[in-house]
Scaffold this motif. Structure first.
Motif, PDB file in Angstrom:
ATOM      1  N   PHE C  99      -0.340 -14.450   0.712  1.00 33.24           N
ATOM      2  CA  PHE C  99      -1.283 -13.732   1.631  1.00 33.24           C
ATOM      3  C   PHE C  99      -2.423 -13.111   0.811  1.00 33.24           C
ATOM      4  O   PHE C  99      -2.557 -12.298  -0.163  1.00 33.24           O
ATOM      5  CB  PHE C  99      -0.382 -12.188   1.853  1.00 33.24           C
ATOM      6  N   PRO C 100      -3.674 -13.333   1.271  1.00 33.12           N
ATOM      7  CA  PRO C 100      -4.826 -12.909   0.787  1.00 33.12           C
ATOM      8  C   PRO C 100      -5.163 -11.688   0.911  1.00 33.12           C
ATOM      9  O   PRO C 100      -5.146 -11.090   2.131  1.00 33.12           O
ATOM     10  CB  PRO C 100      -5.877 -13.899   1.267  1.00 33.12           C
ATOM     11  N   LEU C 101      -5.197 -10.501  -0.180  1.00 28.92           N
ATOM     12  CA  LEU C 101      -5.382  -9.309  -0.060  1.00 28.92           C
ATOM     13  C   LEU C 101      -6.915  -8.821  -0.043  1.00 28.92           C
ATOM     14  O   LEU C 101      -7.967  -9.367  -0.488  1.00 28.92           O
ATOM     15  CB  LEU C 101      -4.849  -8.511  -1.313  1.00 28.92           C
ATOM     16  N   GLU C 102      -7.117  -8.067   1.092  1.00 26.85           N
ATOM     17  CA  GLU C 102      -8.332  -7.262   1.323  1.00 26.85           C
ATOM     18  C   GLU C 102      -8.429  -5.822   0.647  1.00 26.85           C
ATOM     19  O   GLU C 102      -9.676  -5.464   0.323  1.00 26.85           O
ATOM     20  CB  GLU C 102      -8.682  -7.319   2.759  1.00 26.85           C
ATOM     21  N   LEU C 103      -7.203  -5.372   0.465  1.00 28.55           N
ATOM     22  CA  LEU C 103      -7.439  -4.104  -0.203  1.00 28.55           C
ATOM     23  C   LEU C 103      -7.659  -4.223  -1.701  1.00 28.55           C
ATOM     24  O   LEU C 103      -7.415  -5.411  -2.203  1.00 28.55           O
ATOM     25  CB  LEU C 103      -5.981  -3.418   0.145  1.00 28.55           C
ATOM     26  N   ASP C 104      -8.362  -3.387  -2.193  1.00 21.45           N
ATOM     27  CA  ASP C 104      -8.548  -3.448  -3.753  1.00 21.45           C
ATOM     28  C   ASP C 104      -8.107  -2.099  -4.423  1.00 21.45           C
ATOM     29  O   ASP C 104      -8.755  -1.882  -5.531  1.00 21.45           O
ATOM     30  CB  ASP C 104     -10.253  -3.652  -3.896  1.00 21.45           C
ATOM     31  N   ASP C 105      -7.247  -1.467  -4.090  1.00 25.45           N
ATOM     32  CA  ASP C 105      -6.853  -0.457  -4.634  1.00 25.45           C
ATOM     33  C   ASP C 105      -5.289  -0.508  -5.017  1.00 25.45           C
ATOM     34  O   ASP C 105      -4.529  -1.029  -4.372  1.00 25.45           O
ATOM     35  CB  ASP C 105      -7.017   0.892  -4.050  1.00 25.45           C
ATOM     36  N   ASP C 106      -4.986  -0.603  -6.323  1.00 30.26           N
ATOM     37  CA  ASP C 106      -3.545  -0.709  -6.749  1.00 30.26           C
ATOM     38  C   ASP C 106      -2.551  -0.151  -5.892  1.00 30.26           C
ATOM     39  O   ASP C 106      -1.397  -0.415  -5.460  1.00 30.26           O
ATOM     40  CB  ASP C 106      -3.193  -0.299  -8.177  1.00 30.26           C
ATOM     41  N   PHE C 107      -2.868   1.333  -5.688  1.00 27.73           N
ATOM     42  CA  PHE C 107      -1.768   2.074  -4.844  1.00 27.73           C
ATOM     43  C   PHE C 107      -1.724   1.845  -3.530  1.00 27.73           C
ATOM     44  O   PHE C 107      -0.501   1.350  -2.761  1.00 27.73           O
ATOM     45  CB  PHE C 107      -2.234   3.714  -4.812  1.00 27.73           C
ATOM     46  N   ALA C 108      -2.685   1.236  -3.128  1.00 27.57           N
ATOM     47  CA  ALA C 108      -2.632   0.952  -1.445  1.00 27.57           C
ATOM     48  C   ALA C 108      -1.885  -0.568  -1.575  1.00 27.57           C
ATOM     49  O   ALA C 108      -1.216  -0.917  -0.462  1.00 27.57           O
ATOM     50  CB  ALA C 108      -4.093   0.704  -0.742  1.00 27.57           C
ATOM     51  N   ILE C 109      -2.143  -1.366  -2.491  1.00 32.62           N
ATOM     52  CA  ILE C 109      -1.381  -2.550  -2.378  1.00 32.62           C
ATOM     53  C   ILE C 109       0.065  -2.273  -2.687  1.00 32.62           C
ATOM     54  O   ILE C 109       0.909  -3.059  -2.144  1.00 32.62           O
ATOM     55  CB  ILE C 109      -1.975  -3.651  -3.655  1.00 32.62           C
ATOM     56  N   ALA C 110       0.399  -1.510  -3.527  1.00 35.22           N
ATOM     57  CA  ALA C 110       1.877  -1.144  -3.754  1.00 35.22           C
ATOM     58  C   ALA C 110       2.472  -0.610  -2.177  1.00 35.22           C
ATOM     59  O   ALA C 110       3.326  -0.889  -2.000  1.00 35.22           O
ATOM     60  CB  ALA C 110       2.187  -0.090  -4.823  1.00 35.22           C
ATOM     61  N   LEU C 111       1.784   0.158  -1.578  1.00 31.16           N
ATOM     62  CA  LEU C 111       2.071   0.735  -0.493  1.00 31.16           C
ATOM     63  C   LEU C 111       2.250  -0.514   0.779  1.00 31.16           C
ATOM     64  O   LEU C 111       3.401  -0.566   1.512  1.00 31.16           O
ATOM     65  CB  LEU C 111       1.454   1.626   0.313  1.00 31.16           C
ATOM     66  N   LEU C 112       1.387  -1.419   0.645  1.00 30.65           N
ATOM     67  CA  LEU C 112       1.546  -2.609   1.576  1.00 30.65           C
ATOM     68  C   LEU C 112       2.708  -3.288   0.924  1.00 30.65           C
ATOM     69  O   LEU C 112       3.654  -4.048   2.149  1.00 30.65           O
ATOM     70  CB  LEU C 112       0.117  -3.613   1.642  1.00 30.65           C
TER      71      LEU C 112
END
Lengths: 89, 110, 165
Positions: C99-112
């Motif tokens: 899955f190519p991530l568009e988010l670039d914040d660690d916390f937001a990635i963890a939530l996703l």
């Protein structure tokens, strides 16, 4: 009515718990066993909560909460150990 | 006891039990570790969720006041279950566990 | 003014959550409200060095909408996974999906990643070192591209709007 439903629900959770026990014994791999333990503690939380309803006592809530906290920490610690061979690097 | 409350509690605890059992059947029955990971991480969370909702309704009725502290357990499980699943998946990939031959795509080795 | 606020309450939402959790654990009373408030101020201050940069929630209504969507998906998808688990196992098509991530914040990635793991049928298994790709294991997937598109549209876009990152 409620006591019958509670007995059925407890039966379902115990059955689930026994299936986890089977996976814990037969493995085959280490992560499988850790996953089985993880599921077991979650099912145990539900069993304690249901027992609390059956006894009409709120005392058991703390026990359920403690198992939730300790179970999570131990699963993560063991998973980390399996991956890295060390818990605190 | 109000029969309506009694019904609600009964339905929630039995739904919870059914989901927990299905999750554990998945754990016992699915063919490889990665598919087994799916059963417990969610079905069990929803299973405990059902039991907790039942308990919440029961004690709120008994005490004639909203008892929300059970929600903390569900909340905690919803936060921690994905983390344990993630750690276990990494451990499995590290050990290079065998997977179903139908599996497409490759796990990573970091 | 701003600096005083930052010094006393570095993480307002963490303080609020701690205070509410304390009240839920101990029951609502004036004494516990006060003790909880003291802890809600002291704990974030003493643990401040441990916390990574947590982005602020910029869009609160969107956050509630997101939580409702996720809870609904958990229930619906649980039922579909239950059917798959009990059905014939030969017809399952599991797979690893990148899955190519568009988010670039660690916390937001963890939530996703947590959201993906909680909604049945998918588990997030790993994230690349450079935080650009998420590895997802799906229990039964016909079309990996469709799965990626669905996750992007249903979970990643709202998270992007909530944290604006």
């Amino acid at each position: 009515m409620l006591s019958t439903a509670l007995s059925i629900a407890i039966g379902l959770f115990v059955l689930a718990w026994l299936l986890n026990l089977g996976r814990l014994i037969f493995g085959p791999s280490l992560p499988d066993r850790v996953l089985a333990l993880d599921t077991m503690y979650i099912n145990s939380i539900a069993l304690i909560v249901l027992y609390g309803i059956q006894q009409s006592s709120k005392l058991y809530f703390e026990a359920a909460m403690l198992i939730a906290l300790i179970g999570f920490v131990s699963t993560v610690a063991v998973a980390k150990y399996v991956t890295r061979g060390d818990i605190i690097e | 006891m109000d029969s309506l409350i009694e019904w609600a509690v009964s339905i929630f605890v039995i739904i919870g039990g059914v989901f927990a059992l299905v999750g554990s059947i998945g754990l016992a029955r699915l063919p490889d570790f990665y598919t087994r990971l799916h059963g417990p991480t969610k079905a069990t969370t929803l299973g405990v969720g059902g039991a907790i909702l039942g308990s919440l309704i029961y004690f709120s009725w008994q005490e004639h006041a909203l008892q929300l502290h059970e929600v903390l357990i569900t909340l905690f499980l919803f936060i921690t279950a994905p983390v344990s699943a993630h750690m276990l998946a990494k451990a499995a990939m590290h050990r290079d566990l065998k997977r179903m031959k139908e599996t497409r795509g490759e796990p990573w080795k970091q | 003014m701003k600096s005083v606020m930052d010094r006393v309450l570095p993480f307002p939402s963490l303080s609020l959550i701690l205070w509410l959790a304390w009240l839920l654990l101990n029951g609502f009373s004036a004494g516990h409200a006060l003790l909880g408030a003291v802890l809600a101020v002291v704990l974030p201050l003493t643990t401040k060095p441990f916390w990574p940069n947590v982005p602020r929630i910029r869009n609160l209504p969107r956050m509630f909408g997101f939580v409702v969507v996720v809870l609904y998906d958990i229930v619906v998808a649980n039922i579909s996974v239950a059917i798959k688990v009990l059905g014939p196992l030969k017809s399952l098509r599991p797979g690893f999906v990148e899955f190519p991530l568009e988010l670039d914040d660690d916390f937001a990635i963890a939530l996703l990643a947590s959201t993906i793991s909680l909604t049945p049928g998918t588990v997030s298994a790993d994230v690349s070192q450079d935080r650009t790709t998420l590895l997802i294991h799906a229990l039964d997937v016909d079309d990996p591209a469709a799965l990626v598109a669905e996750i992007k549209q249903r979970y990643e876009r709202p998270l992007k709007e909530i944290f604006e990152c």
